[in-house]
Design an enzyme around this catalytic site. Structure first.
Site, mmCIF file in Angstrom:
data_model
loop_
_atom_site.group_PDB
_atom_site.id
_atom_site.type_symbol
_atom_site.label_atom_id
_atom_site.label_comp_id
_atom_site.label_asym_id
_atom_site.label_seq_id
_atom_site.Cartn_x
_atom_site.Cartn_y
_atom_site.Cartn_z
ATOM 1 C CD GLU A 234 58.815 42.320 47.359
ATOM 2 O OE1 GLU A 234 58.310 43.394 47.806
ATOM 3 O OE2 GLU A 234 58.666 41.228 48.033
ATOM 4 C CB CYS A 268 55.463 43.105 49.958
ATOM 5 S SG CYS A 268 56.976 43.634 51.050
#
Length: 461
Positions: A234, A268
């Site tokens: 990720e 994020c």
């Protein structure tokens, strides 16, 4: 980066730690391998008991560990306590659902007979020790969303945390130990990034998961690929936040502020690019900018603070470069954009408009409280702007039009599409991205199965 707690609100180094030597790393790898041989045979009921105990302890520790996280990386302390509560919730969710998620899957009788079998089933078996390379921005949550499913699946974990959150990293190891997990089930490795390759190449490590920067992901994926080991990555995002004419503009603008500055803008899945239909652009821009101006910036240990400092001096420098580059290329500053005086690595909530493709900020992730505003003439242009990024983690869309909803679900290049709200991870739903945001999924049943040996069991007739 030294392994140290450096308070981003003051710049003061509070604690430093020595990196583990080769002998200590070897001992921890051997301990993990030994722990796996036992842990893999435990029942789901026993694993659930341990994880529930860890959740209880974390909840009791929320105030103390919240202050530690805030001191190490600067998030407002009320958000730090909320992070601890979210981790406890995820632990309980996996403790209660893992057995069902990993239950044997019986094949259809007709398919079994067609293959010449009396019975065929699929079983999910653990892989072994998994290396987790984790970032500082959610120093508890990023780890727990890996550790909870991994431990419930029968794996064991080795954590290489970001070097600026060593106290949080050590707390996590101690948490699982206090919960009753046998030695070696979860260990923290206080090592620098230079040690990761050798650890990952060790045959006792069976897989790796990384949340972090794209360069870090490339490095880990390259080594893991060379060793033929499973990875989940990720790598961040530059999430679009699209507002169409049918939206509730007041709610959209208010939510946009939170979506941009949560965790001091260092998330994020924070909305970063605000793409607004021209019919409602001015109304949204005015409300959004006023909301950003109204935020309280200050000491993250103060309960009234909305936005604390950026976690590292380098992070603030990177943010400044992106904003300065955009302004020099013609971006309009609607608020913020200037460094404050005083100690700490603070950056003001900032809104930039008139963004053009040649600006670095158009393609690079802004990891701090900086928002970019785009005007879209219609749905087609909104989708085009949203997808004009190398990232594809999540996305937010505000519309009440069902046809538009279907179009966005079909065409947005992202791992998630959130309508009339802001992106937020939840243990029951898969989390991850496409393009340079990485691959694989965390959370939900998809996440717990990522580090399982998906085994076909065939019985002859």
């Amino acid at each position: 980066m030294p392994i140290a707690t450096v308070n981003p609100a003051t710049g003061e180094t509070l604690k430093t730690y020595d990196a583990l030597g080769d002998e200590e790393i070897e001992h921890r790898l051997a301990t993990a391998e030994a722990a796996f041989r036992t842990h893999r045979t435990t029942s789901f009921a026993e694993r659930a008991r341990l994880l529930h105990r860890a959740a209880d302890l974390l909840e009791a520790d929320a105030r103390d560990i919240g202050r530690i996280m805030t001191t190490e990386m600067g998030k407002p302390v009320k958000q730090a306590r909320a992070e601890a509560a979210k981790c406890a919730k995820a632990m309980r969710w996996y403790a209660d659902h893992a057995e069902e998620l990993l239950a044997d899957e019986e094949g259809a009788k007709a398919d079994a007979e067609d293959s010449g079998a009396s019975r065929v089933l699929v079983r999910y078996r653990p892989l072994g020790p998994v290396l987790a390379v984790m970032p500082w921005n959610f120093p508890l949550w990023q780890v727990v969303r890996f550790a909870a499913p991994a431990l419930m699946a029968g794996n064991v974990g080795l954590l290489k945390h970001a070097s600026n959150v060593p106290q949080t990293a050590l707390y996590l190891e101690d948490l699982f130990r206090r919960a009753g997990y046998p030695e070696g089930c979860f260990q923290t490795l206080l090592v620098g990034s230079g040690a990761i390759e050798d650890i990952l190449r060790d045959p006792r490590i069976k897989a790796a998961t990384l949340t972090g920067s794209e360069p870090a992901g490339r490095a880990v994926a390259s080594v893991a690929g060379d060793e033929v080991k499973k990875t989940v990555l990720e790598l961040g995002g530059s999430d679009p936040y699209v507002v169409m004419p049918s939206a509730d503009i007041e709610r959209a603008a208010k939510t946009a502020v939170t979506a941009r500055v949560q965790n001091n803008g260092q998330s994020c899945i924070a909305a970063k690019r605000f793409i607004v239909h021209t019919d409602v652009f001015d109304a949204f821009a005015e409300r959004f900018t006023e909301g950003m101006k109204a935020l309280t910036v200050g000491d993250p240990l103060d309960e009234g603070t909305d936005v604390g400092p950026v976690a590292t001096e380098q992070g603030r420098d990177d943010l400044t470069e992106l904003v300065d580059d955009a302004v020099e290329a013609g971006a309009t500053v609607l608020c913020g954009g200037e460094l404050p005086d005083g100690d700490g690595w603070y950056y003001p909530p900032t809104v930039l408009a008139d963004i053009t493709p040649e600006m670095r900020i158009h393609q690079e992730e802004t990891f701090g409280p900086v928002a970019t505003l785009y005007r879209a003439a219609d749905l087609d242009e909104a989708v085009a702007i949203a997808n004009d990024t190398p990232f594809g983690l999540s996305s937010n869309v505000w519309t009440r039009d069902e046809a538009e909803t279907e179009r966005f679900v079909r065409d947005l290049e992202a791992g998630g599409v959130y309508f009339n709200g802001m992106t937020a991870s939840h243990p029951a739903f898969p989390f991850g991205g496409v393009k340079r945001s990485g691959y694989g999924r965390e959370l939900s049943g998809h996440g717990i199965r990522e580090f399982c040996n998906i085994t076909t069991v065939w019985h002859g007739a």
